[in-house]
Design an enzyme around this catalytic site. Structure first.
Site, PDB file in Angstrom:
ATOM      1  N   CYS A  12       0.824  -1.213   0.000  1.00  0.00           N
ATOM      2  CA  CYS A  12       0.000   0.000   0.000  1.00  0.00           C
ATOM      3  C   CYS A  12       0.862   1.269   0.000  1.00  0.00           C
ATOM      4  O   CYS A  12       1.651   1.486   0.924  1.00  0.00           O
ATOM      5  CB  CYS A  12      -0.925   0.018   1.218  1.00  0.00           C
ATOM      6  SG  CYS A  12      -1.922   1.524   1.319  1.00  0.00           S
ATOM      7  N   LYS A  39      -9.608  -9.335   5.298  1.00  0.00           N
ATOM      8  CA  LYS A  39      -9.418  -8.439   6.437  1.00  0.00           C
ATOM      9  C   LYS A  39      -9.915  -9.092   7.732  1.00  0.00           C
ATOM     10  O   LYS A  39     -11.049  -9.554   7.792  1.00  0.00           O
ATOM     11  CB  LYS A  39     -10.180  -7.130   6.205  1.00  0.00           C
ATOM     12  CG  LYS A  39      -9.734  -6.384   4.954  1.00  0.00           C
ATOM     13  CD  LYS A  39     -10.655  -5.218   4.644  1.00  0.00           C
ATOM     14  CE  LYS A  39     -10.296  -4.587   3.303  1.00  0.00           C
ATOM     15  NZ  LYS A  39     -11.253  -3.529   2.905  1.00  0.00           N
ATOM     16  N   VAL A  52      -6.114   0.716   5.043  1.00  0.00           N
ATOM     17  CA  VAL A  52      -4.866   1.005   5.744  1.00  0.00           C
ATOM     18  C   VAL A  52      -4.289   2.289   5.152  1.00  0.00           C
ATOM     19  O   VAL A  52      -4.618   2.642   4.020  1.00  0.00           O
ATOM     20  CB  VAL A  52      -3.856  -0.165   5.589  1.00  0.00           C
ATOM     21  CG1 VAL A  52      -4.325  -1.383   6.345  1.00  0.00           C
ATOM     22  CG2 VAL A  52      -3.623  -0.511   4.118  1.00  0.00           C
ATOM     23  N   SER A  66      -3.832   8.365   5.968  1.00  0.00           N
ATOM     24  CA  SER A  66      -2.394   8.633   6.053  1.00  0.00           C
ATOM     25  C   SER A  66      -2.077  10.106   6.278  1.00  0.00           C
ATOM     26  O   SER A  66      -1.149  10.429   7.036  1.00  0.00           O
ATOM     27  CB  SER A  66      -1.694   8.145   4.783  1.00  0.00           C
ATOM     28  OG  SER A  66      -2.160   8.829   3.629  1.00  0.00           O
TER      29      SER A  66
END
Length: 216
Positions: A12, A39, A52, A66
């Protein structure tokens, strides 16, 4: 002492942004990898969007997205990577959002089939065109200092450089300033160490299984 655990998927790019930030800050952290195709329930219980990265703080508080995680890390661990000037900080936040759009277009391009390859590439390349026209790296995204905007953009340029390598091309060189940024990023330890050791092999395998025209 604050404890930090980053929940990750090894390919990712958004997780990579946070790893870069943590490494830049030289902060101790743990990282836990999950399979996004399967997941676990505990992850779905703490990630409202099912994405994520997720950052667990002191094993109790949870942050997601993020950009939010990186700003939190920047504020709790000096020295700051973002400028103090309010306008300059806001402008970099806007470019961080634009870097997210670049990653989305790049992902669509990298997973495209032969049927839609040219369309997806054109959309992605147009975003790079706009960025190239509107930045002047010196040597980082916004000048002499590494910022969260660099952490946001580096994963995209790393992946583009890998695709060029696989295809035996130098397409990134058509954007002179972005190419110079990638060269700068490639030499930076926090960026080189922000992916798993087998990253290139794992990404290539992922694309092959997805039937990507990138590797055709």
């Amino acid at each position: 002492m604050t404890t930090l655990e980053l929940i990750s998927f090894e390919l990712c790019p958004f997780v990579q942004r946070s790893v870069i930030t943590l490494l830049e800050k030289e902060v101790d952290f743990d990282i836990t990898y999950i399979d996004l195709a399967n997941k676990p329930d505990w992850f779905l219980n703490i990630s409202p969007l099912g994405k994520v990265p997720v950052l667990k703080v002191n094993n109790s508080e949870v942050l997601f997205e993020s950009a939010v995680i990186n700003e939190y890390l920047d504020e709790i661990t000096p020295p700051m990577l973002m400028p103090n000037d309010v306008l300059a900080k806001a402008k970099l936040r806007a470019w961080i959002e634009y870097a997210s759009a670049i990653l989305g277009s790049q992902y669509a391009w990298m997973l495209s089939s032969a049927v839609d390859y040219n369309t997806k590439q054109a959309d992605y390349f147009s975003k790079l065109d706009y960025l190239e026209r509107n930045i002047t790296p010196a040597p980082f995204f916004a000048g002499d200092h590494f910022t969260l905007a660099d952490a946001a953009l580096a994963p995209a340029l790393m992946r583009h450089a890998l695709v060029d390598q696989w295809q035996g091309e130098r397409s990134l060189s058509k954007w002179r300033q972005l190419s110079e940024l990638q060269q700068c990023y490639a030499e930076r330890l926090s960026i080189r160490d922000s992916v798993v050791p087998h990253f290139e092999t794992a990404l290539k395998s992922y694309l092959q299984k997805s039937g990507s025209a990138i590797l055709a």
